[in-house]
Design a protein around this motif. Structure first.
Motif, short mmCIF file in Angstrom:
data_model
loop_
_atom_site.label_atom_id
_atom_site.label_comp_id
_atom_site.label_asym_id
_atom_site.label_seq_id
_atom_site.Cartn_x
_atom_site.Cartn_y
_atom_site.Cartn_z
N UNK A 160 82.89 -14.71 -74.58
CA UNK A 160 81.68 -14.29 -75.29
C UNK A 160 81.13 -13.10 -74.51
N UNK A 161 81.07 -11.93 -75.11
CA UNK A 161 80.50 -10.75 -74.47
C UNK A 161 79.06 -10.62 -74.96
N UNK A 162 78.13 -10.60 -74.03
CA UNK A 162 76.74 -10.61 -74.46
C UNK A 162 75.79 -9.85 -73.56
N UNK A 163 74.58 -9.68 -74.05
CA UNK A 163 73.48 -9.13 -73.27
C UNK A 163 72.68 -10.31 -72.75
N UNK A 164 72.58 -10.43 -71.42
CA UNK A 164 71.97 -11.60 -70.81
C UNK A 164 70.68 -11.26 -70.08
N UNK A 165 69.73 -12.19 -70.16
CA UNK A 165 68.44 -12.02 -69.49
C UNK A 165 68.04 -13.32 -68.81
N UNK A 201 72.69 -13.08 -75.57
CA UNK A 201 72.80 -12.77 -76.99
C UNK A 201 74.17 -12.18 -77.27
N UNK A 202 74.83 -12.68 -78.28
CA UNK A 202 76.20 -12.29 -78.60
C UNK A 202 76.33 -10.82 -79.01
N UNK A 203 77.40 -10.15 -78.48
CA UNK A 203 77.76 -8.80 -78.89
C UNK A 203 79.13 -8.79 -79.55
#
Length: 241
Positions: free
Chosen positions: A112-117, A102-104
């Protein structure tokens, strides 16, 4: 309306207009925010960066050791902690695919800096810090992963088994390695390293190396391995390889 009242209103208006503006991220103005999360099978670039469908994704709030970074183990011997971190990430992601990020924000390298799961919902960043394969980066995380880091440190997991330089400090002192890698990291499995009879201590020269396989192992795993590749073409001890 009295002159005093008018003056008060003008003063209030001017003060409001002169208030400091929020910090502006120019990259976010130039590049529009993605509307949807990125989902897919990831290629590991290093311990805190992956690539999905050609898009680089940097994990938000953590920093893993750099690809070329070495740390000291419990006995004071150097080992390639950057590669170990990438190997750990590769194994973790492979256990439950695909990954969704999800994009931050965008970073200075247009990543693209994001929260990944993972597909099972497990947070990639949290797991990396919990295993001692990355550090909580307070500058960006605001302490989000501080508890996971405390547990890893207490259990002496990953980098915490010995001594290491914080990745952001290592990057600052190695300006030539500051930019992110342009190619996915060539992963060397833990099993291969564990079963190898080679060792980085003491340092060896090409005249002391008996095979191309041995030379390549030193190049990939030892801080001095680059000395075996004098012309920097990726082939060590060319008399053997």
């Amino acid at each position: 309306m009295t002159v005093a009242a008018v003056a008060a209103l003008v003063t209030q208006f001017v003060m409001h207009k002169s208030a400091p503006l929020p910090e502006i991220n120019l990259q976010n103005l130039i590049t529009p925010k993605p509307m949807e999360p990125i989902t897919g099978v990831a290629s590991v670039i290093d311990g805190d960066t992956i690539e999905i469908h050609g898009q680089r994704v940097r994990f938000n709030g953590i920093h893993a050791p750099e690809s070329r970074q070495y740390c000291d183990d419990a006995k004071g011997f150097e080992y390639p902690c950057g590669r170990r971190s990438a190997e750990a990430l590769d194994g973790f992601l492979a256990a439950s695919r695909p990954v969704q990020c999800t994009f931050v924000t965008w970073d200075q390298y247009h990543r693209f800096v994001g929260d990944c799961r993972r597909a099972d919902g497990a947070s990639v960043a949290a797991w990396m810090v919990e295993q001692g394969q990355a550090l909580d980066w307070p500058r960006y995380s605001h302490g989000t992963y501080a508890s996971q880091q405390a547990k890893a440190k207490a259990a002496k997991l990953g980098m915490w088994v010995g001594n290491f330089e914080a990745p952001w400090d290592w990057r600052a002192s190695h300006a030539d390695g500051a930019a992110p890698s342009s190619q996915p990291l060539r992963i060397i499995s833990r099993r291969q390293v564990a079963q190898s009879s080679y060792s980085c201590e003491p340092r060896r020269y090409c005249s002391q190396v008996s095979s191309c396989e041995e030379a390549r192992w030193y190049l990939a795993n030892c801080s001095w391995g680059g000395k075996l590749d004098r012309d920097k073409d990726g082939i060590p001890c060319e008399g053997l390889c």
